[in-house]
Design an enzyme around this catalytic site. Structure first.
Site, short mmCIF file in Angstrom:
data_model
loop_
_atom_site.label_atom_id
_atom_site.label_comp_id
_atom_site.label_asym_id
_atom_site.label_seq_id
_atom_site.Cartn_x
_atom_site.Cartn_y
_atom_site.Cartn_z
CE LYS A 26 -28.32 67.69 30.13
NZ LYS A 26 -29.17 66.69 31.43
NE ARG A 96 -31.87 69.58 34.38
CZ ARG A 96 -33.72 68.86 33.80
NH1 ARG A 96 -32.99 67.86 33.36
NH2 ARG A 96 -34.60 69.69 34.10
N GLY A 105 -29.56 58.99 31.12
CA GLY A 105 -30.16 57.87 32.65
C GLY A 105 -28.86 57.81 33.59
CG MET A 107 -23.42 60.16 35.42
SD MET A 107 -22.05 61.68 34.74
CE MET A 107 -22.40 61.94 33.44
NE ARG A 352 -29.82 64.15 24.53
CZ ARG A 352 -30.88 64.02 25.72
NH1 ARG A 352 -29.19 63.79 26.37
NH2 ARG A 352 -31.49 62.66 26.00
CG HIS A 468 -34.18 53.57 30.57
ND1 HIS A 468 -33.77 52.13 30.48
CD2 HIS A 468 -32.88 54.07 30.62
CE1 HIS A 468 -32.70 51.82 30.72
NE2 HIS A 468 -31.98 52.75 30.95
CB SER A 777 -1.95 39.00 1.30
OG SER A 777 -3.44 39.03 1.56
CB CYS A 844 -6.50 38.85 3.51
SG CYS A 844 -5.04 37.73 3.84
CE1 TYR A 864 -6.72 42.52 -0.99
CE2 TYR A 864 -4.35 43.49 -2.71
CZ TYR A 864 -4.87 42.19 -1.89
OH TYR A 864 -4.09 40.71 -1.46
C1 PEP Z 1 -3.84 35.49 8.64
O1 PEP Z 1 -3.43 34.84 9.74
O2 PEP Z 1 -4.24 36.80 8.95
C2 PEP Z 1 -4.67 35.00 7.87
C3 PEP Z 1 -6.05 35.82 6.91
O3 PEP Z 1 -5.31 33.62 7.52
P1 PEP Z 1 -5.63 32.98 8.69
O4 PEP Z 1 -6.71 33.69 9.13
O5 PEP Z 1 -6.07 31.89 7.36
O6 PEP Z 1 -4.68 32.01 9.05
#
Ligand code: PEP
Ligand code: MG
Length: 892
Positions: A26, A96, A105, A107, A352, A468, A777, A844, A864
């Site tokens: 502010k 303020r 809201g 403070m 703001r 609010h 992975s 993954c 990825y």
């Molecule tokens: C993991 O362990 O990160 C994984 C992807 O395998 P899961 O969750 O199936 O054990």
């Protein structure tokens, strides 16, 4: 001498927008606005450093502060032409809070400071309006009494209500000067009764009391809860803004309001707001009176019969339109502006960046970029990846039948279905049971913040688009219908009535925050569209992003959803999930419980056609996109029968003796199944299982390649590898099955073979494993579990406390622990790539859909990330944002 006080106004502006950390949002904005010629009432900001000092030094201020404050007050006096404490011509100020991040809201605020029994007469004669002067005085005692002196609000409310009742009037505006004088003296008495001394008459004492209270309110409970919910650090502190008062309650040529430079619900580029004639700012936010629309267009679209500002004050409206243009162009973003009109003079109290829904955020960012005000990269950086989630979930089917109970304002879009509750506590109770609540309140207040967060949707019967409930719901991404005046709530009876129907606590209703409808029961939903502005934005995102985004999916339905959301491959197909269907689980159990290879093969023969069918469907949907299939990885306990009837069922399927099956279940019992016979250990002990899966995969490849005339290169992934020795054996097994299928079908096909890195030892031996593997992975769920020695299934019970105590800054199963697990990943990446430059690398674990973790993945060079279907747009956006940050800021 340290500068603790920064002035703003027509005369001098010490600060600017860059000084947010020191002046709060502010304060920085007030300074910036005055420097670009916006009519801001003069004032000054006391820095956030003073807040830290105050809280660290037992509520004392730094020595130099007093002198700087009085110099700044003198500057205001000069600009406004009044004097602080002068009985003839008093300067009144507001005090303020204003932190670095907006905390609406949360403070405290004190208005009309400087009034006492003498200055009130000065104000009366200066304004020529005695009623206004006494109304301001009674408001001041009430606010100061509550905020600074700790006399709770209701004490004053009671006096006011009793007085109105005694006079037979219902509106505050119907009270006369003499009523207000009586109320003022009753207020003073109640304060004296509570604090044991008279209400402070001395404006200097008032000023320091208010400054201390506002700094102190940084540490109040609701501010702490809000900071917890929004990840705002405690040590930021708030600034305090002291500013000359301007009055919207000086009769019919005065008023106050709030406006957004664009619609905060859907992002449309239309001026949007509401105001009240003859009122102060808190009246608008409190939602006690129904506000008037700003524009004529808004008036007709909202069915609001009240006259618009455009109609009643066309000159002020035109001036406000100019301010809208200057502020949006200056800040290059949608602004949320508070204004006051004091006797036909427009004052801007604050601006703001306006809170907005995800839909509005996206629409505004795309529009600003297309109009050239910001770059596409800036647009990408402006969208919070997590907020995209709001746009990805099903919405109500517009063609489904609806039993509409009542209508209110479309305060925050999205639809929610849940059980009706009437208090925040009830909402929180339902949420802990995993049930959805719709919080129904006449109006909400900052105390409701926890309950609103716990609710699926919020319905209020009073208040406007900036009440609010509306502001907070939009910020939280909760659907909200506000000001549904046709609905009448009975808190005592825990029910509400609408359209002649009574709805009780626990009944299911649906609210449609986009249309402002309240509907009895549940309504059918439809899938969201990935087109329009969303499509345009995601195209920009994809042009910037270098990391691929894949999905974790194994059912055709999930695969379809993932493709719709832009998946570029499957990063994890968990094959064990394919065996939970009733028609398959028996054969799966039969296989696991078989006492010899013959028995296992018999069960596997039953499973093979199912598996082949599964993979055919997946390859058919994915075409030539990469698909990583993980061979079986069940902690065995997930599949073992537990109930008597399940054991009987398996025994009969395998033509085995029930007692023997029971013995086998007992023999397979593991104390610690997560670390037991799972992952590739299963493939080592029972190679025929992985053989069957590979056979199904390769046969499906041959089949779909033939059918579609495409090339499919499946990626076979071995789970829970801890040594290169395990991996080598598994690799040979996969190769022998590939050879077999190729000979049998007479078809050639390629494949990749890789491993999950989900055990610390695998990360440490990554160099050796990379000699054999085409890809890694990172299974960060298990890697987190095993690096910490923290059970992913059981740690929920104490992780919260660890975070509260500051041992963990975030849940390591949600955001990668960069210092530990991240180091292991980084080590494996470096070792692996040193052996094999083209080693394909991905992640993954669940972290693949977490924005901070995605940024970390980018920083260490992964190719990825893979995440669940609904997280794909979040991962795509996070990956693009990762390209746009400077390397040193990659991980926060
Ligand atoms: C993991 O362990 O990160 C994984 C992807 O395998 P899961 O969750 O199936 O054990
Ligand atoms: Mg795992």
């Amino acid at each position: 001498m340290t500068k603790f006080v920064y002035s703003f106004g027509k005369n001098s502006t010490d600060g600017n927008a860059e000084m947010r950390d020191l002046l709060g949002g502010k304060g920085a904005n007030l300074a910036e606005m005055s420097s670009i010629g916006i009519p801001v009432p003069p004032g000054f900001t006391i820095t956030t450093d003073v807040c830290s000092y105050y809280n660290d030094n037992r509520n004392n201020f730094p020595k130099e502060l007093e002198k700087q404050v009085w110099e700044a007050i003198a500057s205001i006096e000069e600009q406004i032409g009044c004097k602080f404490g002068d009985p003839e011509n008093p300067l009144l100020v507001s005090v303020r809070s204003g932190a670095r991040a907006s905390m609406p809201g949360m403070m405290d605020t004190v208005l009309n400071l400087g009034l006492n029994d003498k200055t009130v007469s000065g104000l009366a004669s200066q304004s020529g309006d005695e009623r206004f002067a006494y109304d301001s005085y009674r408001r001041f005692i009430q606010m100061y009494g509550d905020v600074v002196l700790g006399v709770e609000h209701y004490n004053f409310e009671e006096i006011l209500a009793d007085h109105k009742q005694g006079k037979g009037v219902s509106m505050d505006t119907e009270l006369t000067v003499s009523d207000l004088k009586q109320i003022v003296s009753a207020y003073s008495e109640i304060v004296e009764k509570h604090i044991g001394k008279p209400f402070p008459e001395d404006p200097t004492e008032q000023l320091w009391g208010a400054i201390a209270a506002v700094f102190g309110s940084w540490m109040n409970e609701r501010a702490k809860v809000y900071r917890g919910l929004h990840n705002i650090p405690d040590d930021w502190g708030t600034a305090v803004n002291v500013q000359s008062m301007v009055f919207g309650n000086m009769g019919s040529s005065s008023g106050t309001g709030v406006c957004f430079t664009r619609n905060p619900s859907n992002g449309d580029n239309v001026f949007y707001g509401e105001f009240l004639i003859n009122a102060q700012g808190e009246d608008v936010v409190a939602g006690i009176r129904t506000p008037q629309p700003l524009t004529n267009a808004e008036k007709s679209s909202s069915n609001n019969e009240l006259p618009s500002l455009e109609e009643v004050m066309p000159k002020i409206f035109a001036e406000l339109c100019e301010v809208r243009k200057s502020l949006e162009n200056h800040y290059r973003d949608m602004q949320d502006i508070e204004f006051t009109i004091q006797r036909d003079k427009l004052w801007i109290l604050q601006t703001r960046n306006g809170k907005r829904t995800a839909r509005a955020a996206l629409s505004i960012a795309v529009d600003l970029a297309e109009s050239g005000l910001i770059s596409k990269e800036e647009a990408i950086n402006r969208i919070d990846p997590i907020a995209l989630d709001q746009l990805l979930h099903p919405t109500l089917d517009p063609n489904a039948p609806r039993n509409v109970l009542g209508r209110g304002l479309p305060a925050s879009p999205g639809a929610a279905t849940g059980k009706v509750v009437f208090s925040s506590m009830e909402a929180e109770e339902l949420a802990t049971k995993g049930e959805k609540a719709i919080l129904v309140r006449i109006e909400t207040s900052p105390e409701d913040i926890g309950g609103m967060h716990a609710s699926a949707g919020i319905l209020t019967t009073r208040g406007g688009m900036t009440s609010h409930a509306a502001v907070v719901a939009r910020g939280m991404g909760r659907p909200c219908v506000a000001g549904a005046g046709e609905i009448s709530v009975d808190y005592q009876d825990k029910s509400f009535s609408a359209s002649g129907q009574i709805v009780r606590k626990g009944d299911v209703i649906t609210i449609d925050g986009a249309r402002g409808e309240v509907i009895l029961g549940a309504v059918e939903t439809i899938q969201p569209e990935m087109t329009g502005e969303f499509g345009v934005f995601m195209d920009w995102v994809d042009n910037v992003r270098l990391m691929s985004v894949r999905t974790n999916a194994e059912t055709p339905e999930d695969v379809r959803t993932a493709l719709r959301f832009g998946a570029e491959g499957i990063g994890l197909c968990r094959t064990e999930h394919m065996f939970f269907e009733p028609s398959r689980i028996i054969s799966m159990r039969e296989m696991i419980l078989a006492i010899d290879e013959k028995g296992r093969r018999a069960a596997l023969d039953k499973l093979l056609p199912f598996q082949k069918q599964d993979f055919q469907e997946i390859f058919d949907l994915m075409g030539e996109l990469p698909v990583t299939i993980r061979l079986l990885d069940p902690p065995l306990h997930e599949f073992l029968p537990t109930k008597e009837e399940e054991i009987i069922e398996v025994a009969s399927a395998a033509s085995a003796d029930i007692g023997k099956v029971k013995d086998r279940v007992a023999a397979l019992h593991e104390t610690n199944p997560m670390l037991g016979l799972r992952g590739c250990r299963l493939g080592i002990m029972y190679p025929e299982i992985y053989s069957m899966q590979c056979e199904a995969i390769f046969e499906a490849v041959v089949y779909v390649q033939n059918q579609k005339k495409i090339t499919i290169v499946p990626e076979i992934m071995i789970p829970l590898v801890s040594s290169s020795g395990e991996f080598r054996i598994m690799k040979d097994l996969v190769a022998s099955v590939a050879e077999l299928v190729s000979c049998r079908t007479g078809k050639e096909f390629g494949y990749l073979i890789g491993t999950m890195i989900e055990l610390p030892r695998a990360a440490l031996e990554a160099g050796k494993i990379a000699e054999e593997a085409d890809f890694f992975s990172f299974g960060t769920n298990d890697l987190t579990q095993t690096a910490y020695g923290l059970s992913r299934d059981d740690s929920g019970a104490f992780l919260g406390s660890y975070i509260e105590k500051g041992i963990f800054s975030k849940d390591p199963f949600v955001t990668i622990d960069v210092d530990g697990v991240g180091e292991l990943i980084d080590f494996a990446v470096k070792r692996g790539r040193a052996i094999r430059k083209d080693l394909k690398l991905g992640i993954c674990g669940e972290h693949g859909g977490d924005p901070n973790s995605v940024k970390f993945c980018k920083s260490i060079g992964l190719d990825y990330v893979s995440c669940s279907p609904y997280r794909i747009p979040i991962a795509r956006l996070s990956a693009a944002q990762a390209e746009l940050v400077k390397p040193k800021d990659l991980v926060d």
